[in-house]
Scaffold this motif. Structure first.
Motif, short mmCIF file in Angstrom:
data_model
loop_
_atom_site.label_atom_id
_atom_site.label_comp_id
_atom_site.label_asym_id
_atom_site.label_seq_id
_atom_site.Cartn_x
_atom_site.Cartn_y
_atom_site.Cartn_z
N ALA A 72 13.53 41.83 15.88
CA ALA A 72 12.65 41.83 17.00
C ALA A 72 13.31 41.37 18.20
O ALA A 72 13.18 41.83 19.41
N ALA A 73 14.38 40.40 18.03
CA ALA A 73 14.88 39.88 19.23
C ALA A 73 15.94 40.93 19.48
O ALA A 73 16.08 41.08 20.96
N ILE A 74 16.30 41.61 18.75
CA ILE A 74 17.37 42.80 19.25
C ILE A 74 16.65 43.71 19.66
O ILE A 74 17.20 44.42 20.89
N PHE A 75 15.66 44.29 19.36
CA PHE A 75 14.77 45.30 19.74
C PHE A 75 14.32 44.98 21.32
O PHE A 75 14.38 45.68 22.00
N GLN A 76 14.06 43.62 21.78
CA GLN A 76 13.51 43.26 22.87
C GLN A 76 14.96 43.36 23.73
O GLN A 76 14.68 43.80 24.82
N ALA A 77 15.80 42.98 23.37
CA ALA A 77 17.08 42.94 24.12
C ALA A 77 17.45 44.47 24.57
O ALA A 77 18.09 44.92 25.53
N LEU A 78 17.19 45.31 23.39
CA LEU A 78 17.60 46.76 23.71
C LEU A 78 16.44 47.52 24.60
O LEU A 78 16.65 48.90 24.73
N GLY A 79 15.58 46.91 24.90
CA GLY A 79 14.49 47.35 25.55
C GLY A 79 13.41 48.26 24.77
O GLY A 79 12.51 49.16 25.16
N ARG A 80 13.67 48.01 23.44
CA ARG A 80 12.63 48.75 22.25
C ARG A 80 11.39 47.77 22.27
O ARG A 80 11.12 47.20 21.30
N TYR A 81 10.70 47.51 23.38
CA TYR A 81 9.73 46.72 23.51
C TYR A 81 8.62 46.94 22.44
O TYR A 81 7.86 45.82 21.98
N ALA A 101 23.14 35.20 9.68
CA ALA A 101 23.97 34.21 10.72
C ALA A 101 25.02 35.10 11.41
O ALA A 101 24.94 34.81 12.53
N ARG A 102 25.52 35.92 10.76
CA ARG A 102 26.43 36.93 11.65
C ARG A 102 25.81 37.84 12.38
O ARG A 102 26.38 38.02 13.33
N ALA A 103 24.72 38.41 12.10
CA ALA A 103 23.96 39.22 12.76
C ALA A 103 23.62 38.50 14.28
O ALA A 103 23.73 39.20 15.20
N ARG A 104 23.06 37.30 13.86
CA ARG A 104 22.84 36.54 15.30
C ARG A 104 23.84 36.42 16.00
O ARG A 104 23.75 36.68 17.32
N SER A 105 25.07 35.92 15.52
CA SER A 105 26.23 36.01 16.35
C SER A 105 26.64 37.20 16.92
O SER A 105 27.18 37.12 18.17
N ARG A 106 26.54 38.23 16.36
CA ARG A 106 26.74 39.53 16.82
C ARG A 106 25.72 39.92 18.22
O ARG A 106 26.17 40.38 19.12
N ALA A 107 24.76 39.44 17.77
CA ALA A 107 23.62 39.84 18.72
C ALA A 107 23.98 38.92 20.10
O ALA A 107 23.58 39.63 21.21
N VAL A 108 24.22 37.91 19.91
CA VAL A 108 24.78 37.05 21.27
C VAL A 108 25.70 37.81 22.07
O VAL A 108 25.46 37.92 23.34
N PHE A 109 26.64 38.48 21.50
CA PHE A 109 27.57 39.16 22.20
C PHE A 109 27.06 40.97 22.55
O PHE A 109 27.92 41.59 22.70
N HIS A 110 25.67 41.12 22.24
CA HIS A 110 25.24 42.29 22.44
C HIS A 110 25.70 43.42 21.62
O HIS A 110 26.15 44.79 22.03
N ARG A 111 26.23 43.09 20.50
CA ARG A 111 26.84 44.30 19.49
C ARG A 111 25.78 44.48 18.61
O ARG A 111 25.60 44.14 17.26
N PHE A 112 24.73 45.03 19.43
CA PHE A 112 23.44 45.23 18.58
C PHE A 112 23.53 46.32 17.33
O PHE A 112 22.84 45.92 16.42
N ARG A 127 6.61 40.89 16.51
CA ARG A 127 6.26 39.49 17.12
C ARG A 127 4.84 39.11 16.65
O ARG A 127 4.54 38.13 16.50
N GLU A 128 3.84 40.17 17.21
CA GLU A 128 2.34 40.00 17.06
C GLU A 128 2.05 39.87 15.58
O GLU A 128 1.12 38.96 15.18
N GLU A 129 2.42 40.61 14.74
CA GLU A 129 2.46 40.39 13.28
C GLU A 129 2.80 39.24 12.77
O GLU A 129 1.93 38.45 12.03
N ALA A 130 3.88 38.60 13.14
CA ALA A 130 4.35 37.25 12.76
C ALA A 130 3.42 36.26 13.43
O ALA A 130 3.10 35.25 12.68
#
Lengths: 370, 350
Positions: free
Chosen positions: B128-137, B92-103, B144-147
């Motif tokens: 996966a969401a963080i990788f996407q935000a970082l451009g690590r597509y 949950a904290r990881a998610r909140s940090r990612a919202v503020f781009h503290r990847f 994502r495809e595996e999931a």
């Protein structure tokens, strides 16, 4: 929790989450039967019924089957469908004003305004819908602790996580002899369904604590230890369980009921030769049974079922009254079958008792100021 | 082409109805109001607190309320302080940090959650969401495809659609979008509105403004108060020449949201259409708010602030500084594009 947060789908959208179902002869009038369906656990002041959901109360006439250990449920069904509009405007307190309607089995429609204390009435049916104080009470953390430690963890004085919480309630008070058919014993199930041309069942509830206490724990299940079974169970027609999945429910109930039975160190519910717990088939018939011809009774939950198992005539209306401490009853039934001390969870009442005057449930608790 | 015909789902008889967006928002508020008192008193379970974090974050996303993201982060930080060995709290904290781009901090949290034996399916979804935000597509796509292959739930497929859309894989995103809408079996309008929005962004970024308008409008119709959908709809309307509609939308958003993007857009459009006095007011408003936000959450707002200083803010030096900061955080094509714009703007000024 009774049927609060009873599966991933319910958790995802609480406006479809049925928390409790109650059925009892009206304390005010022996001619009237009261059916209550509560939804939306932890409802804050702005909570509204969804305009995309049908809130359905299903009633069928029921009798004791010839072998006297199962119910014979009639084929004819009488359902009451409550639907709601998008709120238009706000009241003087700033709360949204929402209109709804109850479609009766005969097609008559009772329009009403949500949170109107007087409700609405026509053709032998009175309808109230709105926010009320959640009548259920349970020490949830200690129930979870009991599972985690495999020992009864309840304290003398417990803590009720639902204390002071509200729900959205639908209260139907009906002249049962004219509005319903058959009887005087009726099976009651409540459902939430998607509205529209292809309704899909989202949740169904008959008895309390079937999804959570009875079916929820996976760890004892010898067949499906990684299966979150409750969404699957919720999808089913209570009066016609699918043969494809009933084995999974049976295995889960057998395992969990055996766990509870063993908590006092003795076996009060010996399993049969196939490993089936004596209560399993009864609990799979997951609907409230109420005898509308009997007088109102404050402690009558499962009395009809127990009488049936003991092959005697039932003496009360059965069903379920708002103030009854069903958690203590269920724990005692599961743990020692009544052959020992009452098992208590340490929580003996809600923040406000329900009254014997329609709409019965206590007014909503005021929101806490930040 | 789905976008050229009609928005999938709005008229489709096979789609299930969803709760009206007004009701959905009232109920979101009701859920938050129902949980918040116990959390404030310290009486809530870990699950309830995580639930509250998710609900407040969702409200922040829908209404454009940065204060909600800040509140969610505050609850998450406290939760981990009190439940440091609970993997779900750390996620949950990881998610909140990612919202503020503290990847980086967010990824560290996910690693920590896995050391606490949390299911990798949960941590990988966040990763996966963080990788996407970082451009690590490519890394995000693999997860994502595996999931989606393992379980083609609406959530997994929608996440994949969002990634295809961001990568500009139009055919794949389009193909899956309609099917995904029909698969949806919930009654909340939010997931569908978010999906519409993702497609709208794709069309906007590929220059298909009419299609973008249609999808942003679809998202707005599902949830009328959905601020990002309204904001991008205004942006597209302005590009298509419907200035009055764009300005009206942005006025409403600039007043209701604490996100300065709407004020910035409004300032730009007003400036471009000769309403200089009004433009200056909103420009000052946006500038002050961007400065506040960059001071508190530099990683999250460097890019938006840079865009503002390149446009209505008219300060290319500041824009370049922020664009460089942004590229350090996330090496996406958009970040590099913004940097190039800032360099060009400064050269032009010189």
């Amino acid at each position: 929790m009774s049927d609060h947060i009873s599966g991933p789908r319910a958790i995802a959208d609480p406006v479809t989450d049925i928390t409790d179902v109650f059925a009892f002869p009206s304390p005010e009038s022996p001619r009237h039967l009261v059916l209550i369906m509560n939804v939306f656990p932890y409802a804050g002041p702005s909570a509204c019924f969804s305009d995309a959901v049908t809130y359905r109360l299903r009633v069928r006439s029921v009798s004791i089957a010839l072998d006297k250990r199962a119910f014979a449920v009639g084929a004819e069904e009488l359902s009451f469908d409550c639907t709601f509009d998008v709120p238009a405007g706000a009241d003087s307190g700033g709360q949204p004003v929402q209109q709804g309607r109850c479609t009766m089995p005969n097609g008559a429609i009772v329009p009403f305004r949500v949170n109107d204390e007087n409700g609405a009435e026509t053709e032998g049916l009175h309808v109230f819908a709105g926010q009320r104080s959640d009548p259920f009470f349970l020490d949830g953390p200690m129930a979870a602790q009991t599972l985690a430690t495999r020992q009864l963890a309840f304290k003398q004085v417990g803590s009720d996580r639902l204390y002071g919480k509200n729900v959205l309630a639908i209260v139907l008070t009906m002249e049962w002899a004219t509005v319903l058919k058959g009887g005087p014993m009726f099976a009651v199930v409540c459902e939430t369904l998607t509205s529209g041309k292809r309704p899909i069942r989202l949740e169904r509830v008959g008895r309390p604590e079937i999804k959570n206490i009875s079916l929820g724990a996976k760890i004892f299940d010898p067949v499906n230890r990684d299966l979150e079974i409750r969404d699957l169970y919720n999808n089913e027609d209570a009066f016609n369980l699918s043969e494809h999945y009933v084995g999974a429910y049976r295995a889960r109930l057998n395992a969990n009921l055996a766990f509870y039975d063993g908590l006092d160190g003795k076996t009060d519910w010996p399993l049969d030769d196939h490993g089936n717990h004596p209560l399993t088939e009864l609990l799979l018939a997951d609907y409230l049974v109420v005898d509308a011809s009997k007088p109102f009774c404050e402690t009558s939950y499962l009395e009809i079922e127990q009488a049936m198992l003991e092959k005697r005539e039932h003496s009360t209306c059965g069903g379920r009254w708002l103030n009854e401490d069903v958690v203590d009853f269920i724990l005692t039934l599961y743990v020692n079958a009544g052959n020992g001390p009452r098992i208590r969870d340490g929580v003996d009442g809600p923040i406000s008792w329900s009254s014997k005057v329609c709409p019965y449930m206590a007014p909503p608790n005021r929101p806490e100021v930040a | 082409m789905i976008a050229a015909a009609h928005v999938a789902g709005m008229d489709d008889i096979t789609m299930l109805p969803v709760t009206d967006g007004t009701i959905a928002l009232l109920n979101l508020r009701a859920q938050i109001d129902g949980l918040e008192p116990d959390v404030r008193r310290g009486h809530a379970s870990i699950e309830s607190r995580i639930g509250l974090i998710e609900l407040i974050t969702l409200r922040g996303l829908i209404l454009g309320h940065i204060a909600d993201y800040e509140r969610a982060e505050e609850i998450a930080e406290q939760l981990v302080r009190e439940a440091a060995t609970d993997g779900t709290a750390v996620v949950a904290r990881a998610r909140s940090r990612a919202v503020f781009h503290r990847f980086t901090a967010a990824l560290d949290d996910l690693d920590r959650a896995e050391r606490l034996s949390l299911d990798a399916e949960i941590t990988n979804r966040e990763r996966a969401a963080i990788f996407q935000a970082l451009g690590r597509y490519d890394e995000a796509l693999a997860i994502r495809e595996e999931a989606a292959g393992r379980r083609a739930s609406f959530e997994n497929v929608a996440a994949l659609i969002g990634l295809y859309a961001e990568r500009g894989e139009i055919d794949a995103a389009e193909r899956m979008y309609a099917d995904s809408c029909r698969r949806y079996r919930g009654v909340s309008p939010f997931p569908l509105a978010l999906l519409d929005f993702q497609l709208g962004l794709m069309w906007m970024n590929t220059g298909r403004l009419d299609d973008a308008r249609r999808l942003f409008d679809a998202a707005r119709r599902r949830v009328p108060a959905y601020a990002p959908a309204q904001g991008h709809l205004a942006e597209v309307e302005a590009e298509l020449g419907d200035i009055e509609s764009a300005v009206a939308r942005l006025y409403s958003l600039a007043v209701s949201s604490d996100d300065p993007d709407y004020a910035a857009q409004l300032a730009r459009i007003l400036g471009e259409t000769g309403r200089a006095h009004e433009s200056r007011h909103w420009c000052r408003f946006a500038a002050a708010r961007y400065d506040e936000l960059v001071a508190c959450h530099p990683e999250a707002f460097a890019d938006h602030a840079a865009e503002f200083w390149l446009a209505a803010g008219a300060n290319p030096e500041k824009a370049l500084r922020l664009a460089r900061m942004n590229v350090e955080v996330r090496k996406t094509p958009r970040a590099y594009g913004l940097l190039a714009q800032a360099v060009a703007a400064l050269e032009e000024k010189a």
